[in-house]
Design a protein around this motif. Structure first.
Motif, PDB file in Angstrom:
ATOM      1  N   HIS A  68     106.895   9.151  30.709  1.00 49.66           N
ATOM      2  CA  HIS A  68     105.977   8.261  29.984  1.00 49.66           C
ATOM      3  C   HIS A  68     106.331   6.797  30.244  1.00 49.66           C
ATOM      4  O   HIS A  68     106.508   5.993  29.314  1.00 49.66           O
ATOM      5  CB  HIS A  68     105.993   8.557  28.491  1.00 49.66           C
ATOM      6  N   ASP A  69     106.390   6.456  31.528  1.00 49.89           N
ATOM      7  CA  ASP A  69     106.798   5.126  31.955  1.00 49.89           C
ATOM      8  C   ASP A  69     105.768   4.080  31.537  1.00 49.89           C
ATOM      9  O   ASP A  69     104.557   4.246  31.732  1.00 49.89           O
ATOM     10  CB  ASP A  69     106.949   5.126  33.477  1.00 49.89           C
ATOM     11  N   LYS A  70     106.257   2.957  30.984  1.00 52.06           N
ATOM     12  CA  LYS A  70     105.379   1.874  30.563  1.00 52.06           C
ATOM     13  C   LYS A  70     104.681   1.214  31.745  1.00 52.06           C
ATOM     14  O   LYS A  70     103.647   0.566  31.579  1.00 52.06           O
ATOM     15  CB  LYS A  70     106.180   0.825  29.779  1.00 52.06           C
ATOM     16  N   GLN A  71     105.245   1.347  32.936  1.00 54.63           N
ATOM     17  CA  GLN A  71     104.631   0.774  34.130  1.00 54.63           C
ATOM     18  C   GLN A  71     103.506   1.650  34.679  1.00 54.63           C
ATOM     19  O   GLN A  71     102.933   1.343  35.721  1.00 54.63           O
ATOM     20  CB  GLN A  71     105.685   0.562  35.219  1.00 54.63           C
ATOM     21  N   ASN A  72     103.203   2.745  33.970  1.00 57.42           N
ATOM     22  CA  ASN A  72     102.166   3.680  34.402  1.00 57.42           C
ATOM     23  C   ASN A  72     102.467   4.236  35.797  1.00 57.42           C
ATOM     24  O   ASN A  72     101.600   4.234  36.688  1.00 57.42           O
ATOM     25  CB  ASN A  72     100.781   3.033  34.366  1.00 57.42           C
ATOM     26  N   SER A  73     103.707   4.693  35.967  1.00 54.83           N
ATOM     27  CA  SER A  73     104.111   5.274  37.247  1.00 54.83           C
ATOM     28  C   SER A  73     103.321   6.539  37.576  1.00 54.83           C
ATOM     29  O   SER A  73     103.294   6.963  38.735  1.00 54.83           O
ATOM     30  CB  SER A  73     105.609   5.596  37.225  1.00 54.83           C
ATOM     31  N   PRO A  75     113.783  11.969  37.803  1.00 60.79           N
ATOM     32  CA  PRO A  75     113.162  11.416  36.591  1.00 60.79           C
ATOM     33  C   PRO A  75     112.667  10.004  36.879  1.00 60.79           C
ATOM     34  O   PRO A  75     113.382   9.210  37.501  1.00 60.79           O
ATOM     35  CB  PRO A  75     114.310  11.419  35.572  1.00 60.79           C
ATOM     36  N   VAL A  76     111.461   9.706  36.434  1.00 55.21           N
ATOM     37  CA  VAL A  76     110.843   8.426  36.780  1.00 55.21           C
ATOM     38  C   VAL A  76     110.619   7.598  35.528  1.00 55.21           C
ATOM     39  O   VAL A  76     109.922   8.024  34.595  1.00 55.21           O
ATOM     40  CB  VAL A  76     109.500   8.645  37.507  1.00 55.21           C
ATOM     41  N   TYR A  77     111.231   6.422  35.513  1.00 54.15           N
ATOM     42  CA  TYR A  77     110.999   5.465  34.429  1.00 54.15           C
ATOM     43  C   TYR A  77     111.389   4.084  34.920  1.00 54.15           C
ATOM     44  O   TYR A  77     112.525   3.865  35.343  1.00 54.15           O
ATOM     45  CB  TYR A  77     111.801   5.830  33.172  1.00 54.15           C
ATOM     46  N   GLY A  78     110.437   3.158  34.864  1.00 54.23           N
ATOM     47  CA  GLY A  78     110.735   1.763  35.169  1.00 54.23           C
ATOM     48  C   GLY A  78     110.936   1.438  36.626  1.00 54.23           C
ATOM     49  O   GLY A  78     111.597   0.434  36.940  1.00 54.23           O
ATOM     50  N   CYS A  79     110.414   2.253  37.547  1.00 49.61           N
ATOM     51  CA  CYS A  79     110.622   1.950  38.971  1.00 49.61           C
ATOM     52  C   CYS A  79     109.395   2.350  39.793  1.00 49.61           C
ATOM     53  O   CYS A  79     109.534   2.964  40.854  1.00 49.61           O
ATOM     54  CB  CYS A  79     111.876   2.631  39.500  1.00 49.61           C
ATOM     55  N   ARG A  80     108.222   2.024  39.302  1.00 49.59           N
ATOM     56  CA  ARG A  80     106.996   2.400  40.004  1.00 49.59           C
ATOM     57  C   ARG A  80     106.968   1.896  41.446  1.00 49.59           C
ATOM     58  O   ARG A  80     106.564   2.622  42.364  1.00 49.59           O
ATOM     59  CB  ARG A  80     105.781   1.858  39.231  1.00 49.59           C
ATOM     60  N   LYS A  96     104.033  15.053  34.174  1.00 50.69           N
ATOM     61  CA  LYS A  96     103.910  13.942  33.238  1.00 50.69           C
ATOM     62  C   LYS A  96     104.229  14.424  31.836  1.00 50.69           C
ATOM     63  O   LYS A  96     103.580  15.340  31.320  1.00 50.69           O
ATOM     64  CB  LYS A  96     102.486  13.364  33.268  1.00 50.69           C
ATOM     65  N   LEU A  97     105.236  13.817  31.205  1.00 48.83           N
ATOM     66  CA  LEU A  97     105.598  14.169  29.838  1.00 48.83           C
ATOM     67  C   LEU A  97     104.680  13.441  28.864  1.00 48.83           C
ATOM     68  O   LEU A  97     104.199  12.337  29.136  1.00 48.83           O
ATOM     69  CB  LEU A  97     107.057  13.821  29.564  1.00 48.83           C
TER      70      LEU A  97
END
Length: 311
Positions: free
Chosen positions: A42-47, A8-13, A65-66
């Motif tokens: 839906h990462d704010k960093q646009n991962s 899961p990807v969030y906040g670590c682009r 991509k969710l």
């Protein structure tokens, strides 16, 4: 497919290129066929831009991509629903979980286990985070009558049959390690040293952790209801004893002026307990409301190198 690695990807682009490189290097050295599933919550960093770029370069990487932020556990579920490997690895994206530890997890699983969790030693977390984690698991153990280790993390390897049964559990208030342990099968854990976060900071604020704790406890146990009944019963006994004392004092000593302070205090005390009990019931009603709507756990907006749908 031998291995699926769900991330899961969030906040670590910034960590994604290094994570991809180390995963590929590790799995190629093992000589196994594999797929990497990166789920952008839906990462704010646009991962997603970075995930898309990696998918274009390496067709063994699947990018999902969710459509909005559904939370880490649902992002994990989205990856697990689409995993094809005989063995499925779940790990975080921030490189606190070392990709080079996957052979250790797999080696232990080959001893006859269906699930092997990583047990973090020397965690690179603050003292407050460690304390809150241990406190939560102690409370969770009480309410669910289970035994859970606060040092266990999502980093794990599971046989496909375990993940297939996990994916059958479609509750909206979800946990990963708790649900896997509930399933049973042959489980164990090995101690692994974690690293510092590659970049960024944890997105789990104190309020988010508290909300998740309430959701998991009320979704897994009815003990809070039983506890509110017991507290109400004890308070009723105390109130009855106090009422008896007040009546006897009035009859024997004709003390009519005394008691107003204690009376008002008792009213507020009982009112607070009643409101708390109603609040606990409200949590369960809210859980029922969420479940009966039967909405999908997540919605996939884009799926690169694979086919996906809302589940």
């Amino acid at each position: 497919m031998d291995f699926s690695v769900v991330v899961p990807v969030y906040g670590c682009r910034d960590a994604l290129p290094e994570l991809h490189r180390r995963l590929v290097e590790t799995l190629e050295q093992m000589g196994k066929s594999f797929e990497l599933i990166f789920v952008d919550d839906h990462d704010k960093q646009n991962s997603w831009e970075e995930i898309f770029r990696i998918c274009q370069q390496d067709k063994r990487v699947r990018g999902i991509k969710l459509s909005r932020n559904f939370g880490q556990i649902r992002a994990i579920t989205a990856g697990l629903d689409n995993a094809k490997g005989d063995w499925i690895v779940v790990m975080d994206c921030d490189l606190q979980d070392r990709p080079e530890s996957i052979p250790e997890l797999y080696g232990k699983a080959c001893e006859g286990f269906d699930v092997v969790f990583a047990k973090r030693v020397d965690r690179k977390d603050s003292a407050l985070t460690k304390f809150l984690s241990k406190s939560f698991y102690k409370v969770y153990e009480y309410f669910t009558d289970g035994t859970y280790d606060a040092s266990l993390c999502n980093f794990s390897i599971s046989r496909r049959i375990v993940i297939q049964n996990y994916c059958k559990l479609r509750e909206h208030n979800r946990g990963y390690t708790m649900f896997i342990k509930w399933l049973g099968f042959r489980q164990t854990a090995i101690e692994l040293v974690g690293d510092e976060r590659f970049s960024g900071s944890s997105s789990y604020s104190f309020s988010k952790k508290m909300n998740m704790a309430f959701e998991l406890i009320t979704a897994q146990s009815n003990k809070p209801l039983q506890l509110s009944i017991r507290i109400g019963f004890v308070i009723s006994l105390i109130a009855f004893a106090f009422l008896t004392y007040t009546v006897l004092r009035q009859l024997l000593f004709n003390d009519g002026a005394a008691g107003w302070t204690s009376l008002i205090a008792s009213i507020y005390l009982m009112g607070g307990i009643i409101l708390a009990a109603i609040g606990v019931v409200g949590l369960y009603v809210g859980n029922i409301f969420t479940e009966v709507k039967n909405r999908p756990l997540y919605v996939i907006e884009e799926d690169v190198n694979g086919e996906g749908a809302a589940r």
